[in-house]
Write a protein that holds these residues in place. Structure first.
Motif, mmCIF file in Angstrom:
data_model
loop_
_atom_site.group_PDB
_atom_site.id
_atom_site.type_symbol
_atom_site.label_atom_id
_atom_site.label_comp_id
_atom_site.label_asym_id
_atom_site.label_seq_id
_atom_site.Cartn_x
_atom_site.Cartn_y
_atom_site.Cartn_z
ATOM 1 N N TYR A 129 5.040 19.277 -58.352
ATOM 2 C CA TYR A 129 5.941 19.342 -57.103
ATOM 3 C C TYR A 129 7.434 19.713 -57.058
ATOM 4 N N MET A 185 13.782 20.021 -54.095
ATOM 5 C CA MET A 185 13.311 19.010 -53.374
ATOM 6 C C MET A 185 13.934 17.698 -54.300
ATOM 7 N N PHE A 186 13.701 17.950 -55.753
ATOM 8 C CA PHE A 186 13.645 17.045 -56.735
ATOM 9 C C PHE A 186 14.679 17.508 -57.587
ATOM 10 N N ARG A 193 16.850 13.323 -54.785
ATOM 11 C CA ARG A 193 15.610 12.627 -55.202
ATOM 12 C C ARG A 193 15.312 12.947 -56.665
ATOM 13 N N ARG A 197 7.621 11.449 -47.761
ATOM 14 C CA ARG A 197 9.210 11.975 -47.796
ATOM 15 C C ARG A 197 10.046 11.828 -46.372
ATOM 16 N N GLN A 198 9.366 12.297 -45.462
ATOM 17 C CA GLN A 198 10.062 12.454 -44.226
ATOM 18 C C GLN A 198 10.058 10.942 -43.497
ATOM 19 N N TYR A 230 10.543 8.787 -56.741
ATOM 20 C CA TYR A 230 9.360 8.739 -56.574
ATOM 21 C C TYR A 230 8.569 8.377 -57.994
ATOM 22 N N GLU A 244 12.620 8.843 -45.478
ATOM 23 C CA GLU A 244 14.232 9.180 -45.083
ATOM 24 C C GLU A 244 14.392 8.883 -43.615
ATOM 25 N N THR A 285 16.338 8.531 -53.374
ATOM 26 C CA THR A 285 14.862 7.995 -53.415
ATOM 27 C C THR A 285 14.420 8.657 -54.908
ATOM 28 N N HIS A 321 2.429 13.780 -49.730
ATOM 29 C CA HIS A 321 3.593 13.157 -50.533
ATOM 30 C C HIS A 321 4.810 13.888 -50.121
ATOM 31 N N THR A 322 4.853 15.378 -50.121
ATOM 32 C CA THR A 322 6.117 15.969 -50.149
ATOM 33 C C THR A 322 6.584 16.115 -48.816
ATOM 34 N N THR A 375 18.740 12.614 -49.169
ATOM 35 C CA THR A 375 18.380 14.079 -49.923
ATOM 36 C C THR A 375 18.447 13.832 -51.514
#
Length: 325
Positions: free
Chosen positions: A176, A183-184, A161, A148-149, A83, A152, A81, A143-144, A159
């Motif tokens: 973020y 996370m990213f 990102r 995201r959830q 963003y 997904e 993903t 957003h996070t 996962t």
């Protein structure tokens, strides 16, 4: 009579063939805090708008998704993903990237879900500190966690990102990335404000808020001096060590008329963005944290440069998504 009927039919025929976005069945998924999709609208084969009932916003928030071309044909596959965050005060909000750049064409051959969420009128990609007696919007959680959830769980996002943003969205991408370490895999800032405490930058932020009707700018993070810890807690410059290991890309112009501008263009936001961005990349360099940097000189605070920046930063973003650069 027959001639009139035929004429009316001819007038109606174009309306009959115009594509009309269709509301479809929403994925039956929820986020950990109870957020859920309440409406899905299919714009075309790849483009989907989703409306989310959000506890974090005490209302609903919109997201536009660009699905991979092979998404429907491979129903058991999960997808990385990307963003893309828009800047402040865009009239078309979550549709900005889609309407002002070639992101649809650029990602047509790329196996990634593109996630383009709302940030409201001027959400600033953060949880607001105090909004008087009103509910306090928490855009960061929206957003996070929620977006995201739901992506997904409802659209087979994986996962892997990456995140990129323009203007205050550039701040959002770096914030973020450091506040949700890991996370990213990559983060990009195009004409962003990654040092919110750089001299003059708080005034720019407060000016934007006042311009958009948020006259009590204390509501965002309080005063930058008396609430210094709140500002610092959300300032990427003060937390560059938490970005170590994240692939970083930072670009900005200087505000003067550039090759993608009509003659005679200039602005004051791009020079401000350049100053805060340079302080941020200087800090990265002093800490030995690698980053791809492009201070390209002449160019204004505008979408043609950000479209170009997305293309130029793809070699940084793609590996984090497990895709070829």
């Amino acid at each position: 009579m027959k001639r009139r009927w035929l004429a009316a039919l001819v007038l109606l025929l174009p309306l009959a063939v115009l594509p009309v976005p269709a509301a479809t069945a929403v994925p039956p998924v929820t986020a950990d805090n109870g957020a859920k999709i309440v409406k899905e609208t299919k714009i075309d084969a790849r483009t989907v708008d989703i409306e989310i009932s959000s506890p974090s916003l005490a209302g609903t928030g919109m997201v536009r998704l660009l699905l991979p071309s092979k998404w429907a044909a491979e129903p058991s596959r999960t997808w990385p993903t990307l963003y893309l965050l828009h800047g402040c005060c865009e009239p078309v909000d979550y549709r900005s990237w889609y309407e002002f750049t070639d992101v649809e064409q650029f990602t047509a051959d790329k196996d990634t879900i593109v996630v383009m969420p709302t940030d409201g009128k001027a959400g600033m990609y953060t949880k607001w500190w105090n909004l008087g007696l009103k509910s306090t919007p928490d855009w960061e959680t929206f957003h996070t966690l929620e977006v995201r959830q739901l992506v997904e769980r409802g659209y087979r996002g994986g996962t892997q990102r990456a995140i990129a943003g323009v203007s205050i969205g550039g701040y959002g991408s770096m914030a973020y990335a450091f506040r949700h370490k890991g996370m990213f895999g990559a983060a990009a800032s195009y004409s962003g404000m990654p040092n919110t405490l750089f001299p003059g930058t708080p005034a720019v932020i407060k000016g934007i808020l006042v311009r958009e009707g948020f006259y009590n700018w204390f509501d965002l993070w309080g005063h930058e001096i008396t609430n210094i810890f709140t500002w610092s807690d959300r300032n990427p410059f003060d937390h560059v060590d938490d970005l170590r290991g994240t692939a970083l890309y930072i670009s900005c112009g200087n505000g003067r008329t550039g090759p993608l501008d009509p003659p005679g263009q200039s602005d004051v936001l791009e020079p401000a963005a350049e100053l805060t961005s340079r302080s941020f990349t200087d800090r990265l360099r002093s800490r030995g944290i690698p980053a791809t940097v492009d201070y390209y000189g002449d160019g204004t605070h505008s979408w043609p440069y950000w479209e170009r920046a997305l293309h130029n930063s793809w070699p940084v973003l793609a590996p984090a998504l497990g895709l070829p650069a």
